[in-house]
Enzyme design. Structure first.
Site, PDB file in Angstrom:
ATOM      1  N   GLU A   1      58.381 -10.634  -5.864  1.00 38.07           N
ATOM      2  CA  GLU A   1      57.014 -11.085  -6.302  1.00 38.07           C
ATOM      3  C   GLU A   1      58.332 -11.167  -8.370  1.00 38.07           C
ATOM      4  O   GLU A   1      57.708 -12.521  -8.581  1.00 38.07           O
ATOM      5  CB  GLU A   1      56.223 -10.426  -6.702  1.00 38.07           C
ATOM      6  CG  GLU A   1      55.440 -10.661  -5.749  1.00 38.07           C
ATOM      7  CD  GLU A   1      54.230 -10.080  -5.884  1.00 38.07           C
ATOM      8  OE1 GLU A   1      54.125  -9.171  -6.090  1.00 38.07           O
ATOM      9  OE2 GLU A   1      53.263 -10.668  -6.101  1.00 38.07           O
TER      10      GLU A   1
ATOM     11  N   ASN B   1      39.782 -26.677  -9.124  1.00 38.20           N
ATOM     12  CA  ASN B   1      39.974 -25.500  -8.095  1.00 38.20           C
ATOM     13  C   ASN B   1      39.956 -26.892  -7.127  1.00 38.20           C
ATOM     14  O   ASN B   1      38.835 -26.739  -6.618  1.00 38.20           O
ATOM     15  CB  ASN B   1      39.832 -24.621  -8.554  1.00 38.20           C
ATOM     16  CG  ASN B   1      40.091 -24.685 -10.524  1.00 38.20           C
ATOM     17  OD1 ASN B   1      40.962 -24.944 -11.569  1.00 38.20           O
ATOM     18  ND2 ASN B   1      39.892 -23.466 -10.660  1.00 38.20           N
TER      19      ASN B   1
ATOM     20  N   GLU C   1      55.395  -2.543   0.269  1.00 39.92           N
ATOM     21  CA  GLU C   1      55.338  -2.884  -0.953  1.00 39.92           C
ATOM     22  C   GLU C   1      56.392  -3.100  -1.627  1.00 39.92           C
ATOM     23  O   GLU C   1      55.986  -3.248  -2.630  1.00 39.92           O
ATOM     24  CB  GLU C   1      54.142  -2.256  -1.039  1.00 39.92           C
ATOM     25  CG  GLU C   1      53.267  -2.122  -2.514  1.00 39.92           C
ATOM     26  CD  GLU C   1      52.889  -3.505  -2.663  1.00 39.92           C
ATOM     27  OE1 GLU C   1      52.621  -4.062  -2.045  1.00 39.92           O
ATOM     28  OE2 GLU C   1      52.672  -3.498  -3.914  1.00 39.92           O
TER      29      GLU C   1
ATOM     30  N   LYS D   1      47.703 -15.382  -8.612  1.00 37.97           N
ATOM     31  CA  LYS D   1      46.862 -14.307  -8.689  1.00 37.97           C
ATOM     32  C   LYS D   1      46.085 -14.046  -7.192  1.00 37.97           C
ATOM     33  O   LYS D   1      46.062 -13.246  -6.600  1.00 37.97           O
ATOM     34  CB  LYS D   1      46.517 -13.940 -10.532  1.00 37.97           C
ATOM     35  CG  LYS D   1      45.567 -12.307 -10.111  1.00 37.97           C
ATOM     36  CD  LYS D   1      46.928 -11.048 -10.310  1.00 37.97           C
ATOM     37  CE  LYS D   1      46.017 -10.543  -9.878  1.00 37.97           C
ATOM     38  NZ  LYS D   1      46.889  -9.306  -9.243  1.00 37.97           N
TER      39      LYS D   1
ATOM     40  N   LYS E   1      57.031  -5.834  -4.442  1.00 34.70           N
ATOM     41  CA  LYS E   1      56.946  -6.039  -5.722  1.00 34.70           C
ATOM     42  C   LYS E   1      58.757  -6.898  -6.456  1.00 34.70           C
ATOM     43  O   LYS E   1      59.127  -6.695  -7.176  1.00 34.70           O
ATOM     44  CB  LYS E   1      56.758  -4.785  -5.999  1.00 34.70           C
ATOM     45  CG  LYS E   1      55.694  -3.927  -6.110  1.00 34.70           C
ATOM     46  CD  LYS E   1      54.179  -4.798  -7.094  1.00 34.70           C
ATOM     47  CE  LYS E   1      53.663  -5.857  -6.225  1.00 34.70           C
ATOM     48  NZ  LYS E   1      52.241  -5.637  -5.870  1.00 34.70           N
TER      49      LYS E   1
HETATM   50  C1  AGP Z   1      50.851  -8.600  -5.130  1.00 35.33           C
HETATM   51  O1  AGP Z   1      51.394  -8.011  -5.446  1.00 35.33           O
HETATM   52  C2  AGP Z   1      50.287 -10.479  -4.491  1.00 35.33           C
HETATM   53  N1  AGP Z   1      49.756 -11.528  -6.183  1.00 35.33           N
HETATM   54  C3  AGP Z   1      49.951 -10.949  -3.592  1.00 35.33           C
HETATM   55  O2  AGP Z   1      50.332 -10.707  -2.273  1.00 35.33           O
HETATM   56  C4  AGP Z   1      48.243 -10.309  -2.770  1.00 35.33           C
HETATM   57  O3  AGP Z   1      48.218  -8.995  -2.697  1.00 35.33           O
HETATM   58  C5  AGP Z   1      47.692 -11.091  -1.964  1.00 35.33           C
HETATM   59  O4  AGP Z   1      47.883 -12.474  -2.744  1.00 35.33           O
HETATM   60  C6  AGP Z   1      46.196 -10.939  -1.831  1.00 35.33           C
HETATM   61  O5  AGP Z   1      45.966 -11.444  -2.603  1.00 35.33           O
HETATM   62  P1  AGP Z   1      43.550 -10.452  -2.944  1.00 35.33           P
HETATM   63  O6  AGP Z   1      44.545  -9.172  -2.340  1.00 35.33           O
HETATM   64  O7  AGP Z   1      43.549 -11.031  -4.327  1.00 35.33           O
HETATM   65  O8  AGP Z   1      43.052 -11.248  -1.760  1.00 35.33           O
END
Ligand code: AGP
Length: 610
Positions: free
Chosen positions: A490, A98, A483, A605, A487
């Site tokens: 996404e 990774n 937000e 994620k 959502k």
């Molecule tokens: C949230 O719905 C997203 N998948 C994304 O914006 C996320 O919040 C962002 O990548 C930050 O992640 P973290 O909170 O793990 O730092």
């Protein structure tokens, strides 16, 4: 981002590796593969697409053996294809990785010039060849990896097998997360905790620049220079059931419905109702620290960034301390003025987001204190921070963050009250109202969840086909509008914008016509009248208004084509109730369209690469 799993022990590796990879699916991937020490050497199976394709390939090939590594790949260098999928092999060595090797082009030419032939477009294959080159010199696997990594620049978490050492896996990390799991007779590794939860809750979080040799009886941990490191496993309180769907159609829906519980767990033991205060010894900042803060800088990405916008408003309002919020990726890309007297709050669900991590490190280097708000215990951001204030949402599997967002809000509001109390900016009565209100929030949200879901499912039937959607709000409602739009983008792939309602007439109003739904957040706060005027302006352009209104607000509801009701709360608490219908709106549109709700295309994620 990519997922890694490894197993060495008495059981067959393949089912454990597949199960672990399934539990990491939420991280996002486009191909997958396994390497197992079989009787006649290392065997590899790889497939493009979902894990079911890998499972099909495994049915044909079979893959018996007790030591193995698995990987889900999220393409960075080289398109998704079987040849680019991990594990990558060079001679007797198989590697999963990774991260990104930044100097891979230079290393590739060097290796090709000395006769090594590459079969993929990936940066990972370079590591396999480097390690192979060192093993040819007679070095054991751990030494070969150490020597290879001396040439490598960039981020990596790697797990490596060698045919000459069939009873072990060697792992190493720099910047990308890696945990070791320990149980009786087996040792595991993974890029994320949920992969290992059914097998052990005893985990060791590796630090950057460390290498570990995993064997069935345990592991040895060293720095890359060979110095021994002693670190005891920590007990993780998450259970495997927490990372399962529990009868819900999607993880996201389950996690939206889990919000009252996640909030209760996050608030538990922290609300000092007797003294109208926040009892947070774990914040790790002293009363003196609270008094000496000159400015708060909130750093985060994506959804966590939206939480920080609400956090900024709360900090300024309740603690009267200047606060700014900035996208971590922007903060690190410029020469930000930051130093002593600044408190940086780094907010991250995963605690591993590379931009937030690097931005916080940079601020710390320049003299700022860093407070982490994270959900994953022991993750990189809390580890590098001066203090950590965890959310207790439990594992969040849906790529679209919901329960973690709402618990981040809770921590940011608790922090603001804590700071306000220590700086004498809020009195007993105001703090008492906030603390009591927060204590009631889980129940307030829980009571309306089902009806909100039903109402939104019904509304979505009329609006799911819209190609563009605008979300409007002011103040704390603006943060929630951002937000709501994120959502929707996404998981349903609908173009959406969150806008400060007052800004609408400075541009986005040009987009409005009878095809554009405008979702207006209308808490009964100081902005209510002005938001109503903005709503009227949108109506005058024939936009279709969906209101998020407080229960019984007939005046506001009369202005909307459709509306959903939320409980009336004080202004400071309104984000908690306002965001839930927006999460459900995005969910219902995505479900209606049949998109992959929990693993939306192109998204990961945890974003651990630049
Ligand atoms: C949230 O719905 C997203 N998948 C994304 O914006 C996320 O919040 C962002 O990548 C930050 O992640 P973290 O909170 O793990 O730092």
């Amino acid at each position: 981002m990519c997922g890694i799993v490894g197993h060495v022990g008495d059981e067959q590796a393949t089912p454990i590796l597949l199960d672990g990879l399934r539990r990491l699916e939420y991280r996002g991937y486009d191909s997958a593969g396994l390497a197992v020490h079989a009787r006649d050497g290392i065997e590899i199976v790889r497939a493009v697409g979902k894990l079911r394709n890998l499972e099909k390939a495994l049915l044909q090939e079979g893959l018996p053996g007790k030591v193995g590594i698995g990987h889900t790949r999220w393409a960075t260098h080289g398109r998704p294809s079987e040849v680019n999928a991990h594990p990558h092999v060079a001679g007797p060595v198989a590697v999963v990785h990774n991260g990104i090797i930044e100097n891979h082009l230079e290393l590739r030419s060097e290796l090709e010039a000395s006769g090594f032939t590459m079969s993929s477009d990936t940066d990972t294959e370079i590591i396999a060849h480097l390690v192979h080159r060192e093993t040819k010199e007679g070095h054991d696997l751990a030494t070969a990896i150490r020597r290879s990594l001396e040439h490598v620049e960039g981020a990596y978490a790697i797990a490596v097998l060698s045919e000459s050492e069939p009873d072990r896996i060697v792992v190493a990390k720099n910047a990308s997360p890696l945990v070791i799991g320990v149980s009786q007779g087996a040792t595991y590794c993974a890029s994320d905790i949920p992969a290992l939860l059914p097998y052990t809750n005893q985990m060791v979080f590796m630090e950057d620049g460390e290498l570990a040799v995993l064997e069935a009886e345990g592991f040895t941990l060293t720095k890359l220079d060979g110095t021994e490191v002693s670190r005891r496993p920590r007990s993780i309180s998450w259970s495997p059931v927490m990372a399962e769907k529990d009868g819900y159609k999607h993880f996201m829906l389950k996690e939206i419905f889990e919000q009252p519980r996640a909030l209760e767990d996050t608030l538990r033991g922290r609300l000092d109702r007797e003294n109208a205060d926040i009892a947070t010894p774990e914040i790790g900042l002293s009363d003196e620290d609270a008094k000496s803060i000159r400015r708060v800088i909130l750093l985060a990405c994506g959804t966590s960034h939206h939480a920080t916008i609400a956090g900024r408003y709360w900090i300024e309002e309740l603690a009267k301390v200047p606060a700014i919020t900035e996208l971590a990726s922007e903060f690190r890309g410029r020469d930000a003025v930051v130093g002593e007297g600044d408190l940086v709050i780094a907010v991250s669900q995963s605690g591993e987001t590379i931009d937030t991590l690097m931005a916080a490190k940079e601020a710390k280097k320049r003299g700022a204190k860093v407070l982490a708000i994270a959900n994953v215990n022991g993750s990189a951001i809390p580890r590098m921070s001066d203090a950590s204030f965890y959310t207790h949402a439990g594992p969040e599997i849906g790529v679209a963050s919901t329960k973690c967002f709402i618990t981040q809000l809770a921590n940011l509001l608790m922090f603001s009250i804590w700071l306000g109390r220590r700086r004498g900016a809020i009195d007993n009565a105001q703090a008492g109202e906030l603390v009591e209100g927060l204590a009631r929030i889980p129940q307030v949200i829980g009571e309306r969840l089902r009806i909100t879901h039903l109402t939104i499912s019904d509304i979505v039937r009329d609006f799911a086909d819209a190609r563009d959607v605008l979300f409007l709000g002011r103040g704390l409602g603006y943060a929630m509008a951002l937000e709501g739009a994120l959502k929707l983008k996404e998981i349903s792939y609908v173009h959406a914008e969150g806008y400060a309602a007052g800004e609408m007439k400075h541009g986005p109003i040009a987009l409005l016509d009878a095809r554009v739904p405008v979702i207006v957040l209308m808490p009964k706060d100081r902005h209510y009248e002005r938001v109503s005027s903005n709503l009227q302006e949108a109506r005058a352009r024939e936009a279709r208004i969906v209101g998020v209104t407080v229960a019984g607000d007939t005046q506001g509801q009369a202005l909307c084509e459709r509306f959903v009701e939320v409980a009336e709360t004080s202004e400071a608490l309104s984000p908690f109730v306002m965001v839930v219908p927006l999460q459900l709106y995005a969910y219902c549109v995505a479900d209606h369209k049949g998109t992959d709700v929990d693993q939306p295309r192109n998204l990961a994620k945890t974003v651990t690469v630049e």
